[in-house]
Structures are given as C-alpha cells and as structure tokens.
Write an enzyme that holds these catalytic residues in place. Structure first.
Site, short mmCIF file in Angstrom:
data_model
loop_
_atom_site.label_atom_id
_atom_site.label_comp_id
_atom_site.label_asym_id
_atom_site.label_seq_id
_atom_site.Cartn_x
_atom_site.Cartn_y
_atom_site.Cartn_z
N LYS A 157 -4.58 -8.11 -9.44
CA LYS A 157 -3.40 -7.23 -9.41
C LYS A 157 -2.70 -7.19 -10.77
CE LYS A 157 -2.13 -7.17 -4.54
NZ LYS A 157 -1.10 -7.50 -3.53
N CYS A 261 4.19 -8.72 6.18
CA CYS A 261 3.69 -7.34 6.30
C CYS A 261 2.34 -7.29 6.98
CB CYS A 261 3.55 -6.71 4.92
SG CYS A 261 5.10 -6.41 4.12
#
Ligand SMILES: [Zn+2]
Length: 340
Positions: A157, A261
């Site tokens: 990322k 999440c």
C-alpha cells in the site's frame, strides 16, 4: 527571498537583464545562497556593460542571519500556479503556503481514512508525508481506499500510495514506511512530525499512538468509521486542557466487541468524509488557524445526514493522562490491548 529582490536563474541572466534593467548605470546588487555564484553573475553583468554592480558577500545565508527584510511571495512559477487558490486566502497566503511546505505529517494507515487525507494533504502542498502501513492492496479495499488502483492489487500500500501522490503533486516528499507500528518502533516512526493522523484499523495501534503522541507532544488527529457513521477529534498534548484518546476510550474493548470494517462493513464514502475532516484539522493545526476539534468529538451519521458534536472533557482519572496515570512503557500498552 530578500525583500524586493527579483529571482532570475543564472543561465537566464544575460537574456533577462536587458528588459529588467535597460539603463546600464542603474546600481545592481547580486545575491545567491552563499555569495559565490552572485560574484560570477556580477562578472557577467559587467561584461554586458553594467557599470554599477556589486555582489553581496555571504549571500542569502548572511542576509537572513542578520535579520534583514525578507519577502515570502517569491514562489517559483509552478508553486505560484499550483497553490494560487491558497494564495488568494488571507488566512493561508504565501506565509501559510510556506508553512505547509515545511510541514511533516505522518499518516498511520494508507487505507480508508489515509487515502482521502493523503490525497488532499499532498494536493495542498504539505512538504513531507510519511505513510506507515505494512499491508498489501486487496481488491476489497478499492471500494473506499481511493489511493490505490485495480492494477496494483498485491502491491504494498505504501508503494501504491506513493505512485498516486507523486503523480498528483511531484513537489511533495513521500516517505514510505512499509512496517507495522508496534511498541518498539512507534516513537521512531512519528518523531519529528508536526501532526499525526490516526487512520489505524486496530486498537493496539491506536493505544500506542495515543501514548507516543502524548509523550512526544505531537497533536493526534483521530478518526474512526463504522457502517454508516464516523467520528473525528483532535488530541493535542501541547494544550493542558486537551483530553486524550483514553479520556474517551480508557481501555480497549474486549475482543469481538468492536468489529472492524472487514466484519461489520462500511459505506465506501464514509472514510472519505471522515478522512477529509482529519486532513482539514491537520492543515488548520499546521497553519494555526481556526478552532481545532480539541475537546470536541464530531460525529457524522450518513443515513440521517447529520453532524452532532459532543463535548469531550479531560478525565482526571484517565489511565493515559490523568493525575495518577503511570507510563510503564509501550510494551505494557501493547500487552493491555492483547489481553482484552
Ligand atoms: Zn486522557
């Protein structure tokens, strides 16, 4: 730059000087950073027929050391153009843009909250962005983590984020730290930053960040999202009245009590909204403008389309910042999180 000085690249001097100074008897002072190149420039001007030329010994370094007048509106063409909408705001202006350019902001997490925050902070001209994340891009991230791209699934990322941010604003320095934040490295990772943005997705990281930002006295911009709701606040250890993260959440929740999440789901735009509120707070802190979200928890409900503000007071019995709070090391905080 020195007040009233005109910036000219040395190579462009012979072409530019005739139109800037048509009268060859006009007094001219040349200045560079240290005084060497300005001497060569003065020589060039004399060869071109200028009769009254002097070079400033010691250059800009000495000018500044002697507190001589400065001007701050001397952006290069790219910066003047790129940040023109900031320069028009008196609250930002040239001096503010210089502050942004010198600012160092650490983003913990290049995910849902970190994506919008990093994009807008880079666009705003924050000088250095440190991205701390050890995850790889997954397809399920792309619904909200807009720093990344379909073709970059599987890439680190931090690297994917660096590519996007460099394409948006090549002036910004991106420091990619592809590592997990833990007890042994938390201080080293955030030290020397002006603001830390908490975009973490786990409690050990949040509790470690809280402790380290308090000890290093770096303001922490907190954000969190859950399904259709989110919240933001600023914990600023430099201010005596500021609560900390543990005034709000004294102990980590028991395992399974706070689904993330991946378990509970989240509306994709939610971290976009909350992450941008965090970026907005970070910019205000750097510029020293407005009223920061210190002592206030701003809660957003996307389904109701409402913002609600809760007052947050400093808790005298807070295990983090209370009178009896005892810091027993970061390992101890990591242990508290692991035991819950
Ligand atoms: Zn506290």
């Amino acid at each position: 730059m020195a007040a009233d000085a005109i910036g000219i690249p040395r190579a462009a001097l012979p072409q530019r000087i005739a139109s800037l100074v048509p009268d060859k008897d006009t007094p001219i002072l040349t200045m560079c950073a240290g005084g060497t190149r300005s001497l060569l420039a003065a020589d060039t001007l004399q060869q071109l027929g200028y009769t009254n030329v002097a070079s400033i010994r010691g250059g800009f370094k000495r000018w500044r050391a002697e507190n001589l007048p400065l001007q701050f509106d001397a952006f290069d063409e790219d910066a003047a153009d790129r940040y023109s909408r900031h320069l028009l705001l008196p609250e930002v202006g040239a001096a503010g843009q210089v502050l942004l350019g010198k600012a160092r902001i650490a983003l913990v997490g290049a995910g849902g909250l970190g994506s919008p925050a990093a994009l807008y902070l880079a666009a705003a001209g924050v000088g250095t962005l440190t991205l701390i994340d050890d995850d790889k891009v997954e397809k399920s991230n792309l619904q909200r983590q807009v720093l990344h791209a379909d073709a970059r699934v599987g890439m680190a990322k931090t690297e994917s984020a660096r590519m996007t941010l460099a394409a948006l604003n090549p002036r910004v320095q991106i420091q990619a730290r592809e590592e997990r934040l833990y007890a042994a490295n938390v201080e080293a990772l955030i030290r020397d930053h002006d603001v830390v943005i908490d975009g973490a997705d786990n409690f050990p990281t949040r509790y470690l960040l809280d402790a380290a930002s308090r000890r290093l006295k770096i303001p922490l911009v907190y954000g969190a999202v859950h399904r259709f709701t989110g919240q933001v606040s600023v914990f600023d250890a430099r201010r005596a009245e500021s609560p900390c993260y543990r005034c709000l959440f004294p102990e980590p929740p028991a395992a399974g009590e706070a689904p993330n999440c991946a378990e509970a789901g989240v509306l994709g735009v939610l971290p976009g909204i909350i992450g941008l509120l965090q970026a907005s707070e970070a910019i205000k802190l750097v510029l020293g403008i407005g009223v920061p979200l210190v002592g206030r928890l701003l809660c957003f409900d996307a389904l109701a389309a409402t913002f609600r503000e809760l007052r947050l007071s400093r808790d005298a019995d807070c295990p983090g910042c209370g009178a009896d709070a005892r810091f027993a090391g970061y390992e101890d905080i990591a242990r508290i999180c692991a035991n819950h």
